[in-house]
Design a protein around this motif. Structure first.
Motif, mmCIF file in Angstrom:
data_model
loop_
_atom_site.group_PDB
_atom_site.id
_atom_site.type_symbol
_atom_site.label_atom_id
_atom_site.label_comp_id
_atom_site.label_asym_id
_atom_site.label_seq_id
_atom_site.Cartn_x
_atom_site.Cartn_y
_atom_site.Cartn_z
ATOM 1 N N GLU A 55 0.804 -1.215 0.000
ATOM 2 C CA GLU A 55 0.000 0.000 0.000
ATOM 3 C C GLU A 55 0.843 1.273 0.000
ATOM 4 O OE1 GLU A 55 0.365 -1.457 4.295
ATOM 5 O OE2 GLU A 55 -0.070 -2.309 2.314
ATOM 6 N N LEU A 56 2.140 1.161 0.323
ATOM 7 C CA LEU A 56 3.010 2.337 0.323
ATOM 8 C C LEU A 56 3.805 2.486 -0.968
ATOM 9 C CD1 LEU A 56 4.440 2.300 3.966
ATOM 10 C CD2 LEU A 56 2.550 3.648 3.055
ATOM 11 N N LEU A 57 3.706 1.513 -1.859
ATOM 12 C CA LEU A 57 4.452 1.593 -3.114
ATOM 13 C C LEU A 57 3.769 2.552 -4.081
ATOM 14 C CD1 LEU A 57 5.330 -2.172 -3.707
ATOM 15 C CD2 LEU A 57 6.823 -0.374 -2.810
ATOM 16 N N ALA A 58 4.566 3.277 -4.837
ATOM 17 C CA ALA A 58 4.019 4.183 -5.845
ATOM 18 C C ALA A 58 3.501 3.370 -7.027
ATOM 19 C CB ALA A 58 5.090 5.168 -6.320
ATOM 20 N N PRO A 59 2.321 3.711 -7.542
ATOM 21 C CA PRO A 59 1.785 2.954 -8.683
ATOM 22 C C PRO A 59 2.610 3.210 -9.936
ATOM 23 C CG PRO A 59 0.435 4.886 -8.242
ATOM 24 C CD PRO A 59 1.439 4.809 -7.125
ATOM 25 N N ARG A 322 1.007 9.065 3.091
ATOM 26 C CA ARG A 322 0.314 7.784 3.127
ATOM 27 C C ARG A 322 -0.978 7.868 2.313
ATOM 28 N NH1 ARG A 322 2.127 4.258 7.051
ATOM 29 N NH2 ARG A 322 0.152 3.152 6.857
ATOM 30 N N PRO A 323 -1.340 6.812 1.593
ATOM 31 C CA PRO A 323 -2.563 6.849 0.775
ATOM 32 C C PRO A 323 -3.835 6.991 1.597
ATOM 33 C CG PRO A 323 -1.606 4.636 0.826
ATOM 34 C CD PRO A 323 -0.604 5.550 1.445
ATOM 35 N N ASP A 324 -3.790 6.594 2.890
ATOM 36 C CA ASP A 324 -4.981 6.719 3.730
ATOM 37 C C ASP A 324 -5.102 8.101 4.358
ATOM 38 O OD1 ASP A 324 -2.897 6.630 5.535
ATOM 39 O OD2 ASP A 324 -3.492 4.741 6.471
ATOM 40 N N THR A 328 2.618 10.679 7.125
ATOM 41 C CA THR A 328 3.610 10.285 6.124
ATOM 42 C C THR A 328 4.281 8.980 6.520
ATOM 43 O OG1 THR A 328 5.312 11.618 7.235
ATOM 44 C CG2 THR A 328 4.068 12.669 5.445
ATOM 45 N N ALA A 329 4.872 8.344 5.550
ATOM 46 C CA ALA A 329 5.664 7.141 5.770
ATOM 47 C C ALA A 329 7.094 7.418 5.332
ATOM 48 C CB ALA A 329 5.087 5.966 4.991
#
Length: 382
Positions: A55-59, A322-324, A328-329
């Motif tokens: 979930e933390l990887l960039a698309p 973070r996407p949510d 930040t991560a």
């Protein structure tokens, strides 16, 4: 009693000898304080690039310019094929004289039929022009109007769908497409093609309850329908059906929603990605534009900042939203490993901060290089 004269040079060296232990002790203390700081930072959870949660990887970023738009084309189109709403001209000749020729225009109704004076309604939608001529001639003979009629059917005006194409295309505006050729690829091509900053996301807003028929319901080949797939929404207030699709993913999945009814609005995504920031041990820290149509990785970001400013720098932190939306991560990247492992060379996302960090090794080297200046003497480092 005269005092012995002291050599100024020996005095300076003596002073330097007394200062050198103090300088070295100060350097060691600095390094220890830095190590203590690293220990405190280590208490914060870091994600390793090679084992970062999905979930933390960039698309991945697809280049819209390389998308095969032909996958969004409709079936082959016969220019002489008759569709609903087309206007035809029928010529009937029962003799050799010009006075015996009757010419009259007819329009094909939405049910696929056309009304001819003295002949009645005939199903013409889906036929080509020679087929329509045969149908009209057979009806004349069947009704006893002519024994050997000479029939000519010509296309006066074909019905078109007016499609509005906006967003990242070269010539946005209203495009008129033949009804049987009203597909997504044709609309984009009619609008001049995709612009340089085009993304792969497309939103299609169709009038609710559209016919979805490329031809009439009656044809020699049967019904010709198109099925919409993808993420669809219905807006009862605006009375439109909204379909959102990704050109790249739709091609891979084979689920393209590409037929466009009259009045459809097509919006092609225009990419405006947030810039990436590169800070720390680089020659030119700053903010850099994120590329529109290709991916950016850690080494690429460092290259935009003109490379590392410290030859021993190896640790990089990628700070990512973070996407949510929960803060930040921080993802740690080891540059030496990344040279041999593509996964370690992390793919970046718009808005990332790339920080090339100080390490005990870089700090120690900096302190050692400053010691000769502290003691006032020249001393080789290596």
């Amino acid at each position: 009693m005269a005092l012995p004269l002291q050599n100024p040079t020996s005095t300076m060296l003596s002073t330097a000898k007394r200062r050198r232990p103090c300088a070295v002790a100060g350097a060691v203390a600095t390094v220890l304080l830095f190590l203590a700081g690293l220990t405190g930072c280590a208490q914060h959870r870091l994600h390793d690039a090679a084992s970062c949660p999905t979930e933390l990887l960039a698309p991945p970023i697809y280049n819209a310019q390389t998308v095969d738009l032909s996958r969004f084309a409709g079936p082959p189109v016969n220019n002489e094929q008759i569709g609903c709403g087309d206007v035809l001209e029928v010529s009937l000749a029962a003799g050799l004289g010009a006075d015996a020729i009757s010419r009259f225009p007819i329009r094909v109704a939405d049910d696929g039929t056309a009304f001819l004076p003295e002949i009645g309604s005939l199903p013409l939608a889906g036929l080509d022009l020679p087929g329509a001529e045969q149908t009209v001639a057979a009806a004349c003979v069947h009704r006893g109007l002519y024994r050997q009629p000479q029939v000519t059917v010509t296309m006066r005006r074909q019905r078109v769908n007016r499609i509005t194409v906006v967003g990242a295309v070269k010539e946005p505006g209203i495009q008129e497409l033949r009804r049987d050729a009203s597909y997504l690829m044709a609309a984009i091509v009619a609008a001049g093609g995709l612009d340089e900053d085009a993304g792969t996301k497309v939103e299609i807003r169709r009038p609710a309850g559209g016919s979805r028929l490329a031809l009439g319901e009656r044809s020699s080949a049967g019904e010709s329908t198109v099925q919409f797939t993808g993420h669809a929404m219905n807006d009862p207030q605006r009375r439109v059906d909204v379909v959102c699709l990704d050109l790249a993913n739709s091609i891979l999945d084979g689920t393209a929603s590409n037929y466009l009814d009259d009045g459809t609005v097509v919006r092609v995504e225009r990419r405006h990605p947030e810039p990436v920031q590169v800070v720390g041990l680089v020659r030119k820290p700053g903010q850099y534009d994120f590329p529109v149509n290709h991916e950016l990785r850690v080494f690429g970001a460092i290259a935009m900042a003109e490379g590392l400013s410290h030859k021993l720098a190896n640790q990089v932190y990628v700070i990512r939203n973070r996407p949510d939306g929960e803060g930040t991560a921080v993802i740690e990247v080891d540059l030496r490993t990344a040279k041999h492992n593509a996964r370690e060379n992390l793919r970046l996302a718009p808005g990332d901060i790339v920080s090339v960090e100080q390490t005990p090794l870089t700090v120690m080297m900096d302190v050692i290089q400053e010691i000769p200046f502290a003691v006032g003497a020249t001393m080789p480092i290596f």
